[in-house]
Design an enzyme around this catalytic site. Structure first.
Site, PDB file in Angstrom:
ATOM      1  N   ILE A  81       0.905  -1.158   0.000  1.00 39.90           N
ATOM      2  CA  ILE A  81       0.000   0.000   0.000  1.00 39.90           C
ATOM      3  C   ILE A  81       0.942   1.206   0.000  1.00 39.90           C
ATOM      4  CG2 ILE A  81      -1.755   1.287   1.258  1.00 39.90           C
ATOM      5  CD1 ILE A  81      -2.601  -1.455   2.492  1.00 39.90           C
ATOM      6  N   PRO A  82       1.109   1.849  -1.160  1.00 41.24           N
ATOM      7  CA  PRO A  82       2.212   2.815  -1.350  1.00 41.24           C
ATOM      8  C   PRO A  82       1.972   4.189  -0.730  1.00 41.24           C
ATOM      9  CG  PRO A  82       0.919   2.640  -3.349  1.00 41.24           C
ATOM     10  CD  PRO A  82       0.344   1.638  -2.387  1.00 41.24           C
ATOM     11  N   CYS A  83       1.999   4.271   0.590  1.00 44.79           N
ATOM     12  CA  CYS A  83       1.760   5.539   1.274  1.00 44.79           C
ATOM     13  C   CYS A  83       2.860   6.561   0.977  1.00 44.79           C
ATOM     14  CB  CYS A  83       1.599   5.323   2.774  1.00 44.79           C
ATOM     15  SG  CYS A  83       2.934   4.392   3.523  1.00 44.79           S
ATOM     16  N   HIS A  84       3.999   6.106   0.443  1.00 41.73           N
ATOM     17  CA  HIS A  84       5.049   7.062   0.066  1.00 41.73           C
ATOM     18  C   HIS A  84       4.587   7.962  -1.079  1.00 41.73           C
ATOM     19  CE1 HIS A  84       5.716   3.459  -2.428  1.00 41.73           C
ATOM     20  NE2 HIS A  84       6.153   4.302  -3.353  1.00 41.73           N
ATOM     21  N   ARG A  85       3.515   7.578  -1.767  1.00 43.01           N
ATOM     22  CA  ARG A  85       2.982   8.378  -2.876  1.00 43.01           C
ATOM     23  C   ARG A  85       2.043   9.486  -2.413  1.00 43.01           C
ATOM     24  NH1 ARG A  85       1.689   3.089  -6.569  1.00 43.01           N
ATOM     25  NH2 ARG A  85       3.870   2.479  -6.870  1.00 43.01           N
TER      26      ARG A  85
END
Length: 161
Positions: free
Chosen positions: A120-124
């Site tokens: 789940i790419p929360c860095h985006r």
């Protein structure tokens, strides 16, 4: 006592600890570089380690892992919205908040509570005026924000290459 992981994968920015539970991925944890690779102790950890390495080789790789059911209904709604952000793009906390009919601060808290970073790419998700925090850490020169910078550069996000 050292944290217990089902596997540890070394990365260019440190390491990632993998925890599994009941044949599902239970958690991914960003770790500093003093953690060494640890072979997988079960099939799910092996699958997760393989997929993490594939992502590190190819930022377009798509994860396909069985995830433990964690988080509140609101957090899962935010994580679903974050999962729809394509590689190479970012949304602000405010933009995600509008998509889930909430507030930017609540979205930031849900991002920080993400049990499955990268999957789940929360860095985006970034702040409207810059990078923002990462993994519940705000220090712009700290380890976790450094991981966020590396991931955005890896994904060829403009301004982070």
């Amino acid at each position: 006592m050292a944290p217990s992981f089902s596997a540890v994968v070394e990365t260019p920015f440190g390491a990632i600890g993998i925890r599994t539970q009941e044949n599902k991925l239970g958690e991914l944890v960003y770790l500093p570089s003093d953690f060494r690779a640890q072979p997988a102790s079960d099939a799910v950890a092996e699958r997760a380690a393989d997929q993490l390495l594939r992502y590190l080789d190819d930022p377009d790789f798509r994860f396909d892992l069985p995830l433990a059911m964690v988080g509140t209904p609101f957090q899962r709604r935010v994580w679903q919205a974050i999962s729809s952000i394509p590689r190479g793009q970012v949304l602000t906390y405010g933009e995600v908040a509008r998509r889930v009919h909430s507030a930017p601060r609540a979205v930031g808290q849900a991002c920080g509570a993400n049990w499955f970073p990268l999957v789940i790419p929360c860095h985006r998700v970034t702040a409207s005026g810059g990078l923002g925090g990462f993994s519940n850490h705000e220090d712009q020169r700290g380890f976790h924000v450094g991981v966020k910078r590396w991931l955005l550069a890896h994904e060829n996000v403009a301004g982070y290459r």
